[in-house]
Motif scaffolding. Sequence first.
Motif, short mmCIF file in Angstrom:
data_model
loop_
_atom_site.label_atom_id
_atom_site.label_comp_id
_atom_site.label_asym_id
_atom_site.label_seq_id
_atom_site.Cartn_x
_atom_site.Cartn_y
_atom_site.Cartn_z
N ALA A 96 1.02 -1.22 -0.06
CA ALA A 96 0.07 -0.10 0.09
C ALA A 96 0.90 1.46 -0.02
O ALA A 96 1.97 1.44 0.66
CB ALA A 96 -0.77 -0.02 1.30
N VAL A 107 -4.55 4.83 7.27
CA VAL A 107 -3.93 4.22 8.39
C VAL A 107 -2.61 4.67 9.02
O VAL A 107 -1.89 4.74 8.34
CB VAL A 107 -3.76 2.50 8.02
CG1 VAL A 107 -3.79 1.92 9.21
CG2 VAL A 107 -5.00 1.98 7.26
N LYS A 166 0.45 3.98 11.46
CA LYS A 166 1.15 3.09 12.16
C LYS A 166 2.30 3.61 12.87
O LYS A 166 3.01 4.39 12.11
CB LYS A 166 1.53 2.12 11.22
CG LYS A 166 0.33 1.47 10.56
CD LYS A 166 0.88 0.11 9.73
CE LYS A 166 -0.38 -0.41 8.82
NZ LYS A 166 -0.28 -1.45 8.37
N TYR A 211 2.51 -3.88 18.53
CA TYR A 211 2.47 -5.19 18.65
C TYR A 211 1.02 -5.47 18.57
O TYR A 211 0.13 -5.02 19.19
CB TYR A 211 3.16 -5.56 20.01
CG TYR A 211 3.52 -6.94 19.91
CD1 TYR A 211 2.68 -7.90 20.83
CD2 TYR A 211 4.21 -7.53 19.28
CE1 TYR A 211 3.00 -9.42 20.67
CE2 TYR A 211 4.75 -9.02 19.09
CZ TYR A 211 3.92 -9.82 20.02
OH TYR A 211 4.00 -11.19 19.96
N ASN A 239 -1.72 -2.77 18.21
CA ASN A 239 -1.77 -1.43 19.28
C ASN A 239 -1.06 -0.40 18.89
O ASN A 239 -1.18 0.86 19.23
CB ASN A 239 -1.52 -1.87 20.56
CG ASN A 239 -0.04 -2.17 20.85
OD1 ASN A 239 0.96 -2.03 19.92
ND2 ASN A 239 0.39 -2.42 22.06
N VAL A 243 -1.27 0.67 15.50
CA VAL A 243 -2.26 1.02 14.17
C VAL A 243 -3.34 1.68 14.64
O VAL A 243 -4.38 1.07 15.35
CB VAL A 243 -2.52 -0.63 13.67
CG1 VAL A 243 -3.23 -0.23 12.08
CG2 VAL A 243 -1.03 -1.11 13.15
N GLU A 267 -0.56 5.26 5.74
CA GLU A 267 -0.70 4.33 4.94
C GLU A 267 -2.15 4.19 4.07
O GLU A 267 -3.05 4.55 5.13
CB GLU A 267 -0.51 2.86 5.44
CG GLU A 267 0.00 1.90 4.32
CD GLU A 267 0.12 0.40 5.13
OE1 GLU A 267 1.44 0.26 5.48
OE2 GLU A 267 -0.70 -0.27 5.13
N VAL A 298 -6.29 -0.08 2.44
CA VAL A 298 -6.60 -1.00 1.35
C VAL A 298 -8.14 -1.39 1.72
O VAL A 298 -8.24 -2.20 2.71
CB VAL A 298 -5.43 -1.98 1.41
CG1 VAL A 298 -5.90 -2.89 0.37
CG2 VAL A 298 -4.36 -1.54 1.45
N GLU A 333 -7.83 -11.14 4.26
CA GLU A 333 -6.36 -11.15 4.88
C GLU A 333 -5.74 -12.55 4.80
O GLU A 333 -6.18 -13.52 5.31
CB GLU A 333 -6.09 -10.64 6.21
CG GLU A 333 -6.51 -9.27 6.57
CD GLU A 333 -6.03 -8.48 7.71
OE1 GLU A 333 -5.16 -8.41 7.84
OE2 GLU A 333 -7.02 -7.76 8.32
N GLU A 368 2.63 -11.39 5.54
CA GLU A 368 0.88 -11.14 5.80
C GLU A 368 0.73 -10.22 4.50
O GLU A 368 1.49 -9.16 4.43
CB GLU A 368 0.67 -10.24 7.10
CG GLU A 368 1.14 -11.06 8.31
CD GLU A 368 0.86 -10.38 9.75
OE1 GLU A 368 0.23 -9.41 9.42
OE2 GLU A 368 1.45 -10.44 10.57
N PHE A 378 -2.78 -8.53 1.83
CA PHE A 378 -4.22 -8.21 1.72
C PHE A 378 -4.51 -8.78 0.19
O PHE A 378 -3.84 -8.63 -0.56
CB PHE A 378 -4.43 -6.71 1.58
CG PHE A 378 -4.19 -5.96 3.01
CD1 PHE A 378 -4.94 -6.52 4.18
CD2 PHE A 378 -3.36 -5.14 2.80
CE1 PHE A 378 -4.42 -5.87 5.29
CE2 PHE A 378 -2.86 -4.52 4.18
CZ PHE A 378 -3.44 -4.82 5.23
P1 ADP Z 1 0.65 -5.18 13.69
O1 ADP Z 1 1.82 -5.29 13.37
O2 ADP Z 1 0.14 -4.75 14.95
O3 ADP Z 1 0.03 -6.63 13.40
P2 ADP Z 1 -0.65 -4.59 10.84
O4 ADP Z 1 0.26 -3.63 10.34
O5 ADP Z 1 -0.67 -6.13 10.77
O6 ADP Z 1 -0.14 -4.26 12.59
O7 ADP Z 1 -2.08 -4.12 11.04
C1 ADP Z 1 -3.16 -4.68 12.02
C2 ADP Z 1 -4.34 -4.67 11.09
O8 ADP Z 1 -4.71 -3.56 10.75
C3 ADP Z 1 -4.24 -5.69 9.91
O9 ADP Z 1 -4.31 -6.93 10.23
C4 ADP Z 1 -5.47 -5.08 9.12
O10 ADP Z 1 -6.77 -5.65 9.64
C5 ADP Z 1 -5.28 -3.64 9.43
N1 ADP Z 1 -4.56 -2.82 8.38
C6 ADP Z 1 -3.55 -2.69 8.50
N2 ADP Z 1 -2.76 -1.86 7.41
C7 ADP Z 1 -4.10 -1.70 6.65
C8 ADP Z 1 -4.28 -0.97 5.36
N3 ADP Z 1 -3.24 -0.16 4.71
N4 ADP Z 1 -5.46 -0.84 5.00
C9 ADP Z 1 -6.55 -1.37 5.68
N5 ADP Z 1 -6.51 -2.01 6.89
C10 ADP Z 1 -5.22 -2.29 7.26
#
Ligand code: ADP
Length: 384
Positions: free
Chosen positions: A122, A147, A149, A155, A158, A160, A180, A183, A188, A255, A257
Amino acid sequence: MNYFSSDFKLGILGGGQLGKMLLFDTRKFDIQTYVLDPSDEAPSRMACNQFFKGDLMDFDTVYQFGKLVDVLTFEIELVNLEALEKLEDEGLKIYPSPKTLRKIQNKGTQKDFYTEHGIPTATYKRFNDLKSLVVQILDSKLKMPFVWKCTEFGYDGNGVKIIREIADLDNLPNVECIAEEMVPFKNELAVIVCRNPSGEIKTYPVVEMEFHPEANQVEYVICPARIDEKVAEKARAIALNVSQNFNHVGLLAVEMFQTHDDQIIVNEVAPRPHNSGHYSIEASYTSQFENHVRAILDLPLGNTDSKVAGIMVNLVGEEGFSGNVVYKNIEKILGWYGVTPHIYGKKETRPFRKMGHVTIVNENMTEARKIAEDVKNTIRVISK
Ligand code: ADP
């Protein structure tokens, strides 16, 4: 080198549940292990050969620990990187390499890496702190929704947050972060790749994370993902490419999407055994943990195929309960076909704390999914 029933010592930084599950396989092979963790009550403690209590972020503690072992690995990314880099410079084998970990530890650098290597991800913007992000919103250079982050120390979600309006930024820490693009995904997915230093590389089947429709929490990890074979092939190919570009050794969980038009976009990676691979203990020919051990010791990798369909349900502490844990109705689910609970060994439960997981295996995926739902609705993680 002879690893089996010998003086060889594998060091593991972190003594949580991932380490504990890894130790079942070092025990199976009779490989000696040393574990470092800050908590006296670390889940790994009972299964390693020697336990060391110490701070994983402290240079000297990590460096001295590294001096005691022949090969070093980690089950958590939050470790002192400078100590690992020095140990590697001095000749210690560390897998995954601190060089890879440095690229992954910071979400901003990780995203830059995907961009530089043409890996689909993304779009994003990096910021040194929250204040500079706010300035861009006010200057209309950054559009909501997006989003947010934090780049380090996030972790399990938390770090995000979805930002739809400026008030959503209230109470966020003023730290380095990325914004970000959101998406709109329909699934997922995750693929675990294992690779040894000789370059042998294998992927596990694509898994699907099924979310609770309201709570937005992963409820089930399902293997194989119920997706089109072509999409699955694409996801595996992208994961392989990511691992090769990182020159990664050990396990890399990628991981992703799946968008509505079946594009695959990489979200993030974890350079270690991963929650999305726990099903493999019961459902695969070789579990992710055994393959991590094989990979970091440069042994031939085991078969990553599944024997049966597998579904994993996380056991997290129920809201409103804190204190000495009780697994209510665990006897009931133990009586069901293909159901195996894993209890990590944390004495105290807290709301949403990961306390264990349950794997459901079945020759029939529809049946497995039904039993998984019954498990989810029956077992409760509460306190006395
Ligand atoms: P963590 O490292 O805490 O697991 P992630 O980057 O995996 O964080 O984000 C946690 C969740 O947030 C993802 O599993 C998804 O459901 C949602 N998410 C993260 N990035 C995006 C994005 N760019 N667009 C939509 N949803 C997102």
